[in-house]
Write an enzyme that holds these catalytic residues in place. Structure first.
Site, PDB file in Angstrom:
ATOM      1  N   LYS A   1       0.670  -1.397   0.011  1.00  0.00           N
ATOM      2  CA  LYS A   1       0.327  -0.317   0.257  1.00  0.00           C
ATOM      3  C   LYS A   1       0.759   1.025   0.318  1.00  0.00           C
ATOM      4  O   LYS A   1       0.848   2.274  -1.006  1.00  0.00           O
ATOM      5  CB  LYS A   1      -0.438  -0.142   1.049  1.00  0.00           C
ATOM      6  CG  LYS A   1      -2.056  -1.120   1.762  1.00  0.00           C
ATOM      7  CD  LYS A   1      -3.089  -0.709   2.507  1.00  0.00           C
ATOM      8  CE  LYS A   1      -2.137  -0.957   4.224  1.00  0.00           C
ATOM      9  NZ  LYS A   1      -1.685  -2.071   4.091  1.00  0.00           N
TER      10      LYS A   1
ATOM     11  N   ARG B   1      -8.882   0.734  10.072  1.00  0.00           N
ATOM     12  CA  ARG B   1      -7.646  -0.334   9.824  1.00  0.00           C
ATOM     13  C   ARG B   1      -8.751  -1.156  11.162  1.00  0.00           C
ATOM     14  O   ARG B   1      -8.676  -2.212  11.567  1.00  0.00           O
ATOM     15  CB  ARG B   1      -6.601   0.071  11.163  1.00  0.00           C
ATOM     16  CG  ARG B   1      -5.151  -0.308  12.095  1.00  0.00           C
ATOM     17  CD  ARG B   1      -4.827  -0.611  10.304  1.00  0.00           C
ATOM     18  NE  ARG B   1      -4.093  -1.258  10.355  1.00  0.00           N
ATOM     19  CZ  ARG B   1      -2.575  -0.372   9.802  1.00  0.00           C
ATOM     20  NH1 ARG B   1      -2.511   0.681   9.782  1.00  0.00           N
ATOM     21  NH2 ARG B   1      -0.565  -0.956  10.512  1.00  0.00           N
TER      22      ARG B   1
ATOM     23  N   ARG C   1      12.073  -5.320   4.495  1.00  0.00           N
ATOM     24  CA  ARG C   1      12.339  -4.393   4.407  1.00  0.00           C
ATOM     25  C   ARG C   1      12.969  -3.646   5.360  1.00  0.00           C
ATOM     26  O   ARG C   1      12.801  -3.790   6.755  1.00  0.00           O
ATOM     27  CB  ARG C   1      10.724  -4.281   4.967  1.00  0.00           C
ATOM     28  CG  ARG C   1      10.292  -2.348   5.223  1.00  0.00           C
ATOM     29  CD  ARG C   1       9.093  -2.291   5.281  1.00  0.00           C
ATOM     30  NE  ARG C   1       8.091  -2.517   6.563  1.00  0.00           N
ATOM     31  CZ  ARG C   1       7.097  -2.349   6.199  1.00  0.00           C
ATOM     32  NH1 ARG C   1       6.254  -1.755   4.720  1.00  0.00           N
ATOM     33  NH2 ARG C   1       6.228  -2.963   7.243  1.00  0.00           N
TER      34      ARG C   1
ATOM     35  N   ARG D   1      12.250  -1.743  10.994  1.00  0.00           N
ATOM     36  CA  ARG D   1      11.883  -1.252  11.662  1.00  0.00           C
ATOM     37  C   ARG D   1      11.730  -1.498  13.149  1.00  0.00           C
ATOM     38  O   ARG D   1      11.364  -3.234  12.954  1.00  0.00           O
ATOM     39  CB  ARG D   1      10.351  -1.150  11.031  1.00  0.00           C
ATOM     40  CG  ARG D   1       9.836   0.165  10.527  1.00  0.00           C
ATOM     41  CD  ARG D   1       9.105   0.456   9.928  1.00  0.00           C
ATOM     42  NE  ARG D   1       7.928   0.247  10.104  1.00  0.00           N
ATOM     43  CZ  ARG D   1       6.933   0.181   9.807  1.00  0.00           C
ATOM     44  NH1 ARG D   1       6.352   0.845   8.637  1.00  0.00           N
ATOM     45  NH2 ARG D   1       5.299  -0.778   9.588  1.00  0.00           N
TER      46      ARG D   1
ATOM     47  N   ARG E   1       1.342  -8.519  14.090  1.00  0.00           N
ATOM     48  CA  ARG E   1       1.146  -7.882  13.144  1.00  0.00           C
ATOM     49  C   ARG E   1      -0.204  -8.506  12.270  1.00  0.00           C
ATOM     50  O   ARG E   1      -1.627  -8.124  12.087  1.00  0.00           O
ATOM     51  CB  ARG E   1       1.591  -6.791  12.719  1.00  0.00           C
ATOM     52  CG  ARG E   1       2.406  -5.594  13.624  1.00  0.00           C
ATOM     53  CD  ARG E   1       3.618  -5.408  13.072  1.00  0.00           C
ATOM     54  NE  ARG E   1       3.201  -4.190  11.693  1.00  0.00           N
ATOM     55  CZ  ARG E   1       3.955  -3.673  11.068  1.00  0.00           C
ATOM     56  NH1 ARG E   1       5.183  -4.780  11.058  1.00  0.00           N
ATOM     57  NH2 ARG E   1       4.061  -3.075  10.301  1.00  0.00           N
TER      58      ARG E   1
HETATM   59  P1  AMP Z   1       1.943   0.521   9.632  1.00  0.00           P
HETATM   60  O1  AMP Z   1       2.797   1.679   8.654  1.00  0.00           O
HETATM   61  O2  AMP Z   1       1.064   1.164   8.927  1.00  0.00           O
HETATM   62  O3  AMP Z   1       2.101  -0.879   9.136  1.00  0.00           O
HETATM   63  O4  AMP Z   1       1.261   1.235  11.151  1.00  0.00           O
HETATM   64  C1  AMP Z   1       2.412   0.868  12.070  1.00  0.00           C
HETATM   65  C2  AMP Z   1       1.919   0.932  12.887  1.00  0.00           C
HETATM   66  O5  AMP Z   1       0.956   2.003  13.660  1.00  0.00           O
HETATM   67  C3  AMP Z   1      -0.028   0.104  13.506  1.00  0.00           C
HETATM   68  O6  AMP Z   1       1.088  -1.473  13.640  1.00  0.00           O
HETATM   69  C4  AMP Z   1      -0.117   0.543  14.753  1.00  0.00           C
HETATM   70  O7  AMP Z   1       0.292   0.630  16.291  1.00  0.00           O
HETATM   71  C5  AMP Z   1      -0.272   1.989  14.384  1.00  0.00           C
HETATM   72  N1  AMP Z   1      -1.166   2.667  12.944  1.00  0.00           N
HETATM   73  C6  AMP Z   1      -1.172   2.489  12.132  1.00  0.00           C
HETATM   74  N2  AMP Z   1      -2.107   3.260  12.059  1.00  0.00           N
HETATM   75  C7  AMP Z   1      -3.006   3.135  12.739  1.00  0.00           C
HETATM   76  C8  AMP Z   1      -5.087   2.939  12.641  1.00  0.00           C
HETATM   77  N3  AMP Z   1      -5.235   2.961  11.895  1.00  0.00           N
HETATM   78  N4  AMP Z   1      -5.103   2.949  13.761  1.00  0.00           N
HETATM   79  C9  AMP Z   1      -4.290   2.283  14.770  1.00  0.00           C
HETATM   80  N5  AMP Z   1      -3.406   2.145  15.004  1.00  0.00           N
HETATM   81  C10 AMP Z   1      -2.550   2.413  13.402  1.00  0.00           C
END
Ligand code: AMP
Length: 216
Positions: free
Chosen positions: A14, A90, A129, A162, A173
């Protein structure tokens, strides 16, 4: 403003697709809630302090926190033509919050676009990554390696993994994704807003073409 939600597991591409599209077309903006939160953590803002523990554990941050951040972004960027939402909503509660926000602000939800990728590919992508802590560029040791190992092509900083890409957190996750985010597919299908594209095959330009085909 038109909103396009990008749906898909962590590692489905994405962010890569959204970053390419927004770099090529000034009318398309990319809002990654993960990036927004990582920025807040780095800057030590109250939102960042609240989010840090959840993120490191691979948990979702509270809906109210993320809703406030997304609401503020949309409020202060009302002039944008198309916004690709990457990582939000989410879960179903966030999808309802988004619907309310858009109604109140008079914006349109164009569609929710699902990038379909196998579990094996997702795991390979996340484990490979590497990110640049200085400029945010993203590489993959298997699929998109930097020119010089461990060094950012864009700014020369040392690349890192990360913390939430470490194997034990990745497994969690993916569980959170299956339990909380996967139901959004049915949610948007019921509302006739779901589109799906192949997130597995082809390079990033091919995938961007699929996305544009689905949203235009
Ligand atoms: P991502 O980079 O989208 O994988 O997000 C990394 C982390 O940020 C996730 O594992 C969550 O801890 C937090 N996060 C990102 N977007 C959301 C969301 N819409 N709702 C809740 N937590 C989020």
């Amino acid at each position: 403003m038109d909103i396009v939600i990008l749906l898909g597991a962590p590692g489905s591409g994405k962010g890569t697709v959204a970053a390419h599209l927004s770099a090529k077309d000034a009318t398309i903006a990319h809002l990654s809630t993960g990036d927004l939160l990582r920025g807040a953590v780095k800057a030590g803002t109250p939102a960042g302090l609240e989010a840090k523990g959840y993120m490191e554990a691979g948990e979702l941050v509270p809906d109210t926190l993320i809703a406030r951040l997304v609401g503020d972004y949309l409020e202060s960027n009302g002039q944008l033509k198309t916004v690709l939402l990457d990582g939000f909503p989410r879960n179903v509660a966030q999808a309802d919050i988004l619907a309310d926000l858009l109604k109140r602000m008079g914006h349109t939800l164009r569609c929710a676009l699902m990038l379909e990728v196998s579990d094996a590919t997702v795991t390979a992508r996340i484990s490979g990554r590497r990110v640049c802590p200085a400029c945010g560029a993203v590489f993959n040791v298997n699929m998109l390696p930097p020119r010089q190992e461990g060094i950012c092509d864009a700014c020369g900083a040392q690349l890192i993994t990360r913390r939430d890409d470490l194997p034990e957190t990745v497994a969690h996750r993916l569980e959170v994704y299956r339990e909380q985010t996967f139901p959004l597919i049915a949610y948007y299908r019921e509302r006739d807003l779901l589109r799906t594209i192949d997130g597995e095959h082809g390079d990033v330009d091919v995938k961007c073409a699929h996305v544009l085909g689905a949203i235009r």
